[in-house]
Design an enzyme around this catalytic site. Structure first.
Site, short mmCIF file in Angstrom:
data_model
loop_
_atom_site.label_atom_id
_atom_site.label_comp_id
_atom_site.label_asym_id
_atom_site.label_seq_id
_atom_site.Cartn_x
_atom_site.Cartn_y
_atom_site.Cartn_z
N CYS A 110 0.82 -1.21 0.00
CA CYS A 110 0.00 0.00 0.00
C CYS A 110 0.86 1.26 0.00
O CYS A 110 0.35 2.37 0.11
CB CYS A 110 -0.93 0.00 1.21
SG CYS A 110 -0.07 -0.02 2.81
N GLU B 239 -2.64 0.65 -4.47
CA GLU B 239 -2.21 -0.68 -4.05
C GLU B 239 -1.43 -1.32 -5.19
O GLU B 239 -1.71 -1.07 -6.37
CB GLU B 239 -3.44 -1.54 -3.72
CG GLU B 239 -3.15 -2.71 -2.82
CD GLU B 239 -3.26 -2.39 -1.35
OE1 GLU B 239 -3.09 -3.29 -0.53
OE2 GLU B 239 -3.53 -1.21 -1.03
#
Length: 424
Positions: free
Chosen positions: A381, A416
């Site tokens: 992330c 992501e």
């Protein structure tokens, strides 16, 4: 500090702020679009960056559109709603991710770009009920609804305001750290329709009537934050409702959601995320590191053919993972442990890692390089720490496949990434 008049926004920074030049300096302008002509009267310094605080748009860029959210331009949440089409946001994130990884990476668009968030944490304060004003911790933008969560937010906030009007509990005074009501957290199963309302307060007495204002909620919680920290969680004081959890369904897997458990915030894109991880995993024996509530491990076990073991440092998350395994009828083992203390990684065909924003622990990196499992699936992330870890692993691993996923439409910093790394 002299006023900058007629500066043209050249491009956006990685944080989604417009960039103009003033001599040798770059000044970052919130809510700007490339091509905007702006006037900047003042700015502040933050971590070696200059961010405009008093500014206005003199001439709008031709690429601008009217944002869907009425609070755009003051709320600190979404910074890219004015940029059309949505594909431009995806391109922006693709360029950012590619730059960090060092190879071209396509970013998968979110299937839904409004009403996609399954969680929002709304501040309750004497200054308003809503979200932080951009660039402040003490000021709150009063809102009636959050478009990225959906229509349910209007319903919950209306009920909350009725409760406050009737019962008159004290609201949080942010600067003075006083008052009872601090946050209301909404969590919604986008594929189940189940709704959780969690009221977070300071220590004190909550009027008994509170749950009566939310008869439509599946689960109603009262949590107490006994610290001075400005956080939207606390110790569970009480819950109302038939079940202490709500459920979310990703393909054929059901996940339990608790006020204090983490779950991917965009359920629609989470479907693509778990499918991609499952596609990249090889072999039979899989280690799911940073396994959380079993998001990847249980999905893999449900597919069949995988023997899954999960390791997670948070005992409560492990407890939730075990419950999730049980309700899905899968044979997956989860235990409490630290990333840096794992056993022989060479025993596994694939190791899945989904670390926090800080990335892999240095001891774990050394362990991977020593044990050299055949395949790594890295879910990240944070492109910056991902880039650092990839450099460290490059002596033994090469990137075989990489893809990005936009989990947070309209929010520039977040993207992501899922990578398959093969031992060389």
């Amino acid at each position: 500090m002299s006023v900058i008049r007629g500066g043209t926004i050249e491009r956006l920074s990685d944080d989604g702020l417009g960039i103009i030049r003033a001599g040798r300096r770059e000044i970052l302008v919130p809510y700007a679009a490339p091509g905007d002509v702006v006037e900047v009267a003042s700015w502040r310094r933050k971590k070696k960056k200059l961010i405009a605080t008093d500014f206005k748009v003199l001439e709008k860029s031709p690429i601008r559109i009217e944002p869907k959210c009425p609070y755009f331009g003051v709320c600190g949440g979404c910074l890219l709603q004015h940029l059309p089409p949505y594909e431009k946001q995806v391109e922006f994130k693709s360029e950012k991710l590619s730059r960090y990884i060092g190879t071209d990476v396509d970013v998968m668009p979110s299937p839904v770009i409004y009403g996609h968030r399954n969680r929002i944490d709304v501040v309750i304060s004497t200054g308003g009920i809503g979200f932080r004003r951009y660039g402040t911790w003490w000021d709150v933008v009063n809102i009636e609804e959050c478009p990225v969560f959906g229509k349910t937010s209007r319903k919950v906030l209306k009920s909350l305001r009725e409760f406050i009007e009737d019962e008159k509990p004290t609201l949080y005074e942010i600067r003075e750290n006083k008052g009872l009501l601090r946050y209301i957290v909404m969590r919604e199963g986008k594929f189940t329709g189940e709704l959780m309302v969690n009221l977070v307060t300071s220590e004190g007495e909550l009027p008994e009537s509170f749950p009566e204002y939310f008869p439509y909620a599946t689960s109603i919680y009262w949590s107490v934050n006994r610290t001075e920290s400005d956080v939207s969680y606390g110790d569970v004081e009480r819950y109302w409702g038939g079940e202490p959890f709500i459920r979310e369904k990703i393909d054929d897997v059901t996940y339990l959601v608790h006020p204090n458990s983490f779950f991917q915030t965009n359920s629609y894109q989470a479907v693509n995320l778990v499918r991609k991880v499952a596609e990249l995993v090889e072999g039979e024996k899989v280690l799911d590191l940073y396994s959380g509530v079993g998001t990847f491990g249980i999905y893999l076990a449900k597919r069949g053919g995988f023997k899954v073991e999960g390791i997670e440092i948070n005992p409560f998350a492990v407890e939730m993972a075990k419950k999730n395994a049980q309700i899905n009828g899968v044979d997956a083992e989860f235990r409490v442990g630290e990333d840096k203390d794992v056993d022989n990684l060479s025993e596994y065909d694939t190791v899945v890692v989904d670390p926090p924003r800080a990335g892999l622990h240095p001891k774990l990196v050394r362990k991977i390089l020593k044990d050299r499992p055949e395949t790594l699936v890295y879910v990240s992330c944070n492109p910056k720490t991902l880039s650092q870890n990839l450099k460290e692993l490059s002596e033994s691993y090469k990137i075989e496949e990489a893809v990005g996923l936009d989990m947070f439409p309209h929010t520039p910093p977040h993207v992501e990434a899922v990578l398959k790394l093969r031992k060389v």
